[in-house]
Write a protein that holds these residues in place. Structure first.
Motif, PDB file in Angstrom:
ATOM      1  N   ALA A  72       0.824  -1.215   0.000  1.00  0.00           N
ATOM      2  CA  ALA A  72       0.000   0.000   0.000  1.00  0.00           C
ATOM      3  C   ALA A  72       0.851   1.255   0.000  1.00  0.00           C
ATOM      4  O   ALA A  72       1.954   1.291   0.562  1.00  0.00           O
ATOM      5  CB  ALA A  72      -0.928   0.002   1.220  1.00  0.00           C
ATOM      6  N   THR A  73       0.308   2.309  -0.636  1.00  0.00           N
ATOM      7  CA  THR A  73       0.777   3.680  -0.488  1.00  0.00           C
ATOM      8  C   THR A  73      -0.332   4.456   0.218  1.00  0.00           C
ATOM      9  O   THR A  73      -1.343   3.877   0.621  1.00  0.00           O
ATOM     10  CB  THR A  73       1.081   4.321  -1.850  1.00  0.00           C
ATOM     11  N   ASN A  74      -0.153   5.760   0.367  1.00  0.00           N
ATOM     12  CA  ASN A  74      -1.197   6.560   1.007  1.00  0.00           C
ATOM     13  C   ASN A  74      -2.445   6.684   0.138  1.00  0.00           C
ATOM     14  O   ASN A  74      -3.527   6.944   0.647  1.00  0.00           O
ATOM     15  CB  ASN A  74      -0.666   7.952   1.346  1.00  0.00           C
ATOM     16  N   ASP A  75      -2.276   6.512  -1.176  1.00  0.00           N
ATOM     17  CA  ASP A  75      -3.394   6.755  -2.088  1.00  0.00           C
ATOM     18  C   ASP A  75      -3.989   5.492  -2.685  1.00  0.00           C
ATOM     19  O   ASP A  75      -5.145   5.503  -3.103  1.00  0.00           O
ATOM     20  CB  ASP A  75      -2.944   7.669  -3.230  1.00  0.00           C
ATOM     21  N   PHE A  76      -3.220   4.423  -2.771  1.00  0.00           N
ATOM     22  CA  PHE A  76      -3.727   3.204  -3.394  1.00  0.00           C
ATOM     23  C   PHE A  76      -3.025   1.994  -2.808  1.00  0.00           C
ATOM     24  O   PHE A  76      -2.035   2.112  -2.079  1.00  0.00           O
ATOM     25  CB  PHE A  76      -3.536   3.252  -4.919  1.00  0.00           C
ATOM     26  N   PHE A  77      -3.548   0.811  -3.123  1.00  0.00           N
ATOM     27  CA  PHE A  77      -2.872  -0.421  -2.736  1.00  0.00           C
ATOM     28  C   PHE A  77      -2.999  -1.424  -3.879  1.00  0.00           C
ATOM     29  O   PHE A  77      -3.894  -1.317  -4.734  1.00  0.00           O
ATOM     30  CB  PHE A  77      -3.426  -0.990  -1.423  1.00  0.00           C
ATOM     31  N   VAL A  78      -2.079  -2.388  -3.901  1.00  0.00           N
ATOM     32  CA  VAL A  78      -2.029  -3.382  -4.965  1.00  0.00           C
ATOM     33  C   VAL A  78      -2.181  -4.755  -4.324  1.00  0.00           C
ATOM     34  O   VAL A  78      -1.530  -5.063  -3.311  1.00  0.00           O
ATOM     35  CB  VAL A  78      -0.714  -3.289  -5.756  1.00  0.00           C
ATOM     36  N   VAL A  79      -3.033  -5.591  -4.911  1.00  0.00           N
ATOM     37  CA  VAL A  79      -3.340  -6.910  -4.363  1.00  0.00           C
ATOM     38  C   VAL A  79      -3.012  -7.968  -5.406  1.00  0.00           C
ATOM     39  O   VAL A  79      -3.357  -7.833  -6.585  1.00  0.00           O
ATOM     40  CB  VAL A  79      -4.829  -7.005  -3.965  1.00  0.00           C
ATOM     41  N   GLY A  80      -2.334  -9.029  -4.970  1.00  0.00           N
ATOM     42  CA  GLY A  80      -2.071 -10.176  -5.835  1.00  0.00           C
ATOM     43  C   GLY A  80      -2.979 -11.332  -5.478  1.00  0.00           C
ATOM     44  O   GLY A  80      -3.397 -11.485  -4.320  1.00  0.00           O
ATOM     45  N   ALA A  81      -3.295 -12.164  -6.463  1.00  0.00           N
ATOM     46  CA  ALA A  81      -4.227 -13.268  -6.244  1.00  0.00           C
ATOM     47  C   ALA A  81      -3.729 -14.521  -6.950  1.00  0.00           C
ATOM     48  O   ALA A  81      -2.838 -14.472  -7.810  1.00  0.00           O
ATOM     49  CB  ALA A  81      -5.626 -12.893  -6.741  1.00  0.00           C
ATOM     50  N   GLU A  82      -4.329 -15.654  -6.584  1.00  0.00           N
ATOM     51  CA  GLU A  82      -3.930 -16.925  -7.182  1.00  0.00           C
ATOM     52  C   GLU A  82      -4.333 -17.035  -8.648  1.00  0.00           C
ATOM     53  O   GLU A  82      -3.821 -17.910  -9.361  1.00  0.00           O
ATOM     54  CB  GLU A  82      -4.519 -18.091  -6.380  1.00  0.00           C
ATOM     55  N   ASP A  83      -5.221 -16.168  -9.126  1.00  0.00           N
ATOM     56  CA  ASP A  83      -5.570 -16.208 -10.547  1.00  0.00           C
ATOM     57  C   ASP A  83      -4.525 -15.508 -11.406  1.00  0.00           C
ATOM     58  O   ASP A  83      -4.701 -15.384 -12.626  1.00  0.00           O
ATOM     59  CB  ASP A  83      -6.953 -15.599 -10.783  1.00  0.00           C
TER      60      ASP A  83
ATOM     61  N   THR B 205      -3.436 -12.263 -11.163  1.00  0.00           N
ATOM     62  CA  THR B 205      -3.606 -10.825 -11.381  1.00  0.00           C
ATOM     63  C   THR B 205      -2.986 -10.038 -10.236  1.00  0.00           C
ATOM     64  O   THR B 205      -2.997 -10.468  -9.078  1.00  0.00           O
ATOM     65  CB  THR B 205      -5.092 -10.446 -11.487  1.00  0.00           C
ATOM     66  N   ALA B 206      -2.445  -8.870 -10.587  1.00  0.00           N
ATOM     67  CA  ALA B 206      -2.018  -7.863  -9.613  1.00  0.00           C
ATOM     68  C   ALA B 206      -2.841  -6.619  -9.901  1.00  0.00           C
ATOM     69  O   ALA B 206      -2.681  -5.983 -10.946  1.00  0.00           O
ATOM     70  CB  ALA B 206      -0.531  -7.575  -9.725  1.00  0.00           C
ATOM     71  N   THR B 207      -3.746  -6.279  -8.972  1.00  0.00           N
ATOM     72  CA  THR B 207      -4.763  -5.266  -9.224  1.00  0.00           C
ATOM     73  C   THR B 207      -4.547  -4.069  -8.319  1.00  0.00           C
ATOM     74  O   THR B 207      -4.254  -4.207  -7.132  1.00  0.00           O
ATOM     75  CB  THR B 207      -6.174  -5.843  -8.988  1.00  0.00           C
ATOM     76  N   LYS B 208      -4.735  -2.884  -8.891  1.00  0.00           N
ATOM     77  CA  LYS B 208      -4.575  -1.621  -8.158  1.00  0.00           C
ATOM     78  C   LYS B 208      -5.944  -1.106  -7.725  1.00  0.00           C
ATOM     79  O   LYS B 208      -6.876  -1.039  -8.525  1.00  0.00           O
ATOM     80  CB  LYS B 208      -3.875  -0.599  -9.049  1.00  0.00           C
ATOM     81  N   TYR B 209      -6.057  -0.733  -6.429  1.00  0.00           N
ATOM     82  CA  TYR B 209      -7.296  -0.217  -5.870  1.00  0.00           C
ATOM     83  C   TYR B 209      -7.040   1.162  -5.265  1.00  0.00           C
ATOM     84  O   TYR B 209      -6.001   1.396  -4.652  1.00  0.00           O
ATOM     85  CB  TYR B 209      -7.855  -1.148  -4.787  1.00  0.00           C
ATOM     86  N   SER B 210      -8.001   2.054  -5.415  1.00  0.00           N
ATOM     87  CA  SER B 210      -7.884   3.408  -4.876  1.00  0.00           C
ATOM     88  C   SER B 210      -8.307   3.429  -3.408  1.00  0.00           C
ATOM     89  O   SER B 210      -9.353   2.870  -3.049  1.00  0.00           O
ATOM     90  CB  SER B 210      -8.746   4.383  -5.675  1.00  0.00           C
ATOM     91  N   LEU B 211      -7.520   4.091  -2.570  1.00  0.00           N
ATOM     92  CA  LEU B 211      -7.906   4.289  -1.183  1.00  0.00           C
ATOM     93  C   LEU B 211      -8.763   5.540  -1.005  1.00  0.00           C
ATOM     94  O   LEU B 211      -9.281   5.783   0.082  1.00  0.00           O
ATOM     95  CB  LEU B 211      -6.650   4.417  -0.307  1.00  0.00           C
TER      96      LEU B 211
END
Length: 861
Positions: free
Chosen positions: A86-97, A99-105
């Protein structure tokens, strides 16, 4: 200490069987949930305001630090999440499928899929600036993708087997890759093509990518070294400079280490093991300070809060634990000290005692370099003169062997008899440095994505968009009948701006477009001739750190410590070196300019801010290097002038202050106009909001409300809000039905109005006495005097209502009235008569009679 387990099924099933173990030290929040049973992972944002957890279910959760409210849940399509950063503005999540996905905080929603892998993602790391995300998966390659442009990808291909962990160093230019073949690969990312700089064999053990044991590299915060779990269940420190093994943390676990984390200052270390153990270590001595025996699942991820004494971790049962007061009180000093060096061989021990001598900014101790315990022991045996710092003592160099040679800077003598001995002291790793207040431009915000505000005030907004090769600048006005909005392409990439009714001022850092020169650019709104924009470059190597624009002048503070003053048409008028440097910020109003700079160092290692107010036109100094009144731990957020021309500051504690008597040298002092933490809208505890200062005008504080832990305003263009001034005099009870509480609240409100009215009167009186005031300003002064007296009459009535025993305070209130005609004292006597306070009425009449004949001393009034 408080350990808070949170499970996805807390609201549906009985509490976890481990709750009974924690009952004496923990509180279970049954309304909070993290993830379903299975591996769970977490990450704090760098500012510590939010905590993100991911796990096996399809919900990502964002917790607000210090809040008991339900976490924000982000429902996603993926499951079996394996990593989060995570950063202050977004975080990145990895999954078993894969994908590495970026989400806005900011919006708690998905922004984009950064990268797709053919096999499950195992780990994700973000560079310190949040620009790059390293993604490790069961594939052989490690992908390093740009978080703002997913088309920019670097591939790391030197490893022969899949990678389990990735970890950026402090600078973000070196990436450690922990491979399942037991090798650590070090890649340099400072160039367009990644370069493998080192393979480290024998440090970590061979692991499968889905193993609970960890091989993750943990970079020490000082950047000189890193550490990793070994096959011998130790936590081994390795030097970055020569890749040699240094100190090790040993004997804390009976099984492989599963998670680890340094504290923010590197003075403490937390490690967890597959044997369901959790240990707290002291970095300096590699000593195990405490072992926690209330861990009943394998911890998979550990993260320290960046500022508070809180450690959070997740386990293989989908639970999040938040341990408050994690570091015991007897060791809490380790968490409060400055950045500590990594534990290296032959390094001097870092000082953590409160009695330790401070280092000076040049790197030396206050009384030269601290001597080791061995030297102190010799002093005790032989006396202080025997090993004195001047190298003399009682030892005489009577045979020329060099015994009495002068010691060098480390306390060693360089004689031939000692040359063969290995050195026991080395230069300290880094010189102590004071914590400076970073320069800032009032009204500007940092980049968020590809946009930022360069300036905002009651005139309008200036914002810019990064288009890679250039920027585009937009200026919008509130009064569009008076001014037109305009928009232009910016090849210079301006990073600061000021806006007022006459024009717009911009500055840019050195760049290739300006032959490495920093530029000032002024654009007037209207002229009676053809509009004349002008640009002026600064000398080579000099950069604008802050600037201000008034109706008369342009002022810029620079990195060279200069204050440069220009006319509105670009004529340089003054250049002088600022006394307090480095400069922090500046603000202007008409002929006056206020500059702020770093001053002397206070006891906590931070610099005190000093301000100077100058009348540029008359070349007069109103206040010279006076202290800006900020308490310890509080920083300056903004500086501006009020609509009536008085300096104001707003700090990170949410307090707005105005400067009183600033036109008289040595008489200025800062008065709080509003403490935003005491606003009634915040007293219920349901709102989490802060305020971005914009202006002080029409006797109100104009600001932008920031919700949800945000620090800066963002797009779309926010609305302005305003709050009435309320000087903090007392803390009255709110929303109470009790009559006494209502009376106390009314009393507090009247007292605050009295102080505020007195401040407004003093500000206007200073203006009338020191300037060519207008007739309207002069006529407003008696009106403000009457306002003060009206509040005094209301306070007098409240005292008379309480009873005769409050008569002395009531009389004192009457003597504070400023009216010289006697009308207000006559009204005070009528109030006393109304409440049948005959004695008080007589006393007030005496004061009125003595005032009329001039017998009352001004000090008594």
């Amino acid at each position: 200490m408080q350990a808070t387990p949170m499970s996805a099924d807390d609201t549906k099933r009985p509490a976890s069987p481990y709750v009974s173990v924690f009952c004496d030290v923990s509180k279970v929040l049954t309304n909070c949930s993290t993830d379903a049973p299975g591996p769970a992972y977490l990450a704090y944002t760098p500012n510590g305001r939010k905590l993100v957890t991911v796990g096996t279910n399809s919900a990502l959760r964002v917790f607000q630090h210090g809040s008991d409210n339900e976490p924000a849940a982000i429902d996603v399509l993926t499951e079996n999440h394996t990593a989060v950063a995570a950063t202050n503005d977004f975080f990145v999540v990895g999954a078993e499928d894969g994908t590495a996905t970026k989400y806005s905080l900011l919006t708690n929603s998905m922004e984009q899929i950064l990268v797709r892998c053919a096999l499950p993602v195992r780990d994700i790391a973000l560079s310190k600036d949040g620009e790059w995300a390293a993604v490790a998966s069961d594939e052989l390659d490690v992908k390093v993708v740009n978080t703002t442009n997913m088309e920019k990808v670097m591939y790391l291909r030197e490893q022969a087997r899949p990678v389990k962990h990735v970890s950026f160093d402090v600078s973000g230019t070196l990436l450690a890759v922990s491979c399942t073949d037991g090798m650590v690969y070090m890649y340099s990312l400072s160039s367009e093509q990644p370069q493998l700089v080192k393979r480290i064999d024998g440090l970590i053990k061979t692991l499968e990518t889905d193993a609970e044991a960890s091989a993750k590299i943990a970079w020490h915060p000082d950047g000189r070294a890193f550490a990793a779990p070994t096959s011998t269940r130790d936590f081994q420190v390795v030097s970055r400079s020569d890749w040699q093994r240094q100190k090790a943390f040993s004997g804390g676990h009976r099984a492989d280490i599963s998670a680890s984390g340094w504290s923010h200052n590197g003075a403490l270390l937390a490690t967890a093991g597959i044997d369901k153990s959790l240990g707290l270590w002291e970095t300096r001595s590699q000593r195990l300070l405490k072992t926690f025996d209330d861990v009943h699942q394998t911890i998979l991820a550990i993260d320290w809060h960046p500022t508070d004494n809180v450690l959070s971790y997740t386990n293989n049962n989908g639970e999040l634990f938040i341990r408050e007061d994690f570091v015991p009180q007897e060791h809490i000093r380790n968490l409060k000290i400055a950045l500590q060096p990594a534990p290296m061989n032959n390094d001097p021990l870092s000082e953590v005692s409160g009695n330790a001598r401070r280092q000076m900014p040049n790197g030396h101790k206050a009384n030269d370099v601290r001597r080791t315990t061995e030297d102190d022991y010799l002093d005790d045996l032989l006396g202080p003169d025997a090993m004195s710092d001047d190298g003399a003592g009682f030892i005489e160099d009577d045979d020329g062997a060099g015994y009495a040679e002068q010691p060098n800077r480390f306390g060693k003598r360089a004689g031939a008899a000692l040359d063969s001995r290995p050195a026991k002291r080395h230069e300290p790793y880094s010189a102590w440095q004071p914590r400076l207040h970073e320069p800032f431009q009032p009204g500007s915000t940092p980049w968020r994505g590809n946009r930022r505000y360069l300036g905002l005030n009651l005139t309008g907004f200036v914002w810019t968009v990064n288009q890679e090769t250039h920027h585009t600048v937009t200026v919008e006005f509130y009064d569009r009948q008076e001014h037109r909005d305009f928009h232009f392409t910016d090849p210079f990439k301006y990073d600061k701006a000021c806006l007022n009714e006459k024009g717009a001022l911009f500055s840019c850092p050195p760049s290739s477009y300006t032959q490495q020169r920093s530029l000032l650019y002024y654009r007037p709104h209207e002229t009676w001739t053809a509009r004349m924009d002008w640009r002026t470059p600064l000398p080579a190597g000099e950069e604008v750190t802050s600037m201000s624009l008034s109706d008369s002048f342009i002022v810029a503070t620079t990195s060279a410590g200069y204050v440069r003053t220009y006319s509105l048409f670009g004529v340089p008028l003054k250049v002088y070196r600022q006394k307090s440097t480095p400069a922090v910020t500046c603000a202007s109003w008409r002929d006056y300019v206020l500059t702020v700079g770093n001053g002397p160092v206070s006891g906590d290692g931070t610099t005190r801010l000093l301000y100077t107010i100058e009348n540029v036109k008359r070349d007069e100094i109103c206040q010279s290097e006076d202290i800006l009144a900020l308490p310890d731990g509080v920083e300056l957020r903004s500086v501006f002038w009020s609509e009536k021309g008085d300096p104001c500051v707003y700090d990170t504690d949410g307090v707005l202050l105005i400067l009183l008597h600033w036109r008289t040298p040595g008489q200025a002092h800062w008065v709080p106009l509003l403490d935003t933490k005491t606003l009634e809208r915040l007293q219920s505890g349901k709102k989490e909001e802060t305020y971005w200062p914009v202006a002080v005008a029409v006797n109100k504080f104009h600001c932008i409300i920031l919700k949800g832990g945000e620090e800066y305003p963002y797009f779309p263009k926010p609305l302005l809000s305003d709050f009435d001034f309320r000087i903090p005099v007392s803390d009255p009870p709110l929303n109470s039905e009790d009559e006494e509480d209502k009376d106390a609240a009314q009393q507090s409100s009247l007292e605050s109005q009295l102080v505020l009215a007195s401040v407004n009167h003093s500000l206007l009186q200073d203006l009338v006495e020191n300037t060519n005031a207008t007739s309207a300003q002069k006529s407003e002064l008696p009106a403000l005097e009457r306002e003060v007296d009206k509040v005094l009459l209301q306070l007098l009535a409240a005292e008379c209502r309480e009873g005769e025993e409050r008569g002395m305070k009531a009389l004192e209130i009457a003597t504070l009235m400023r009216d010289r005609t006697g009308k207000m004292l006559e009204a005070a006597g009528k109030i006393a008569q109304r409440f049948q306070r005959g004695v008080l009425d007589g006393k007030i009449r005496e004061v009125a009679e003595r005032r009329m004949v001039g017998l009352v001393d001004e000090d008594d009034l």
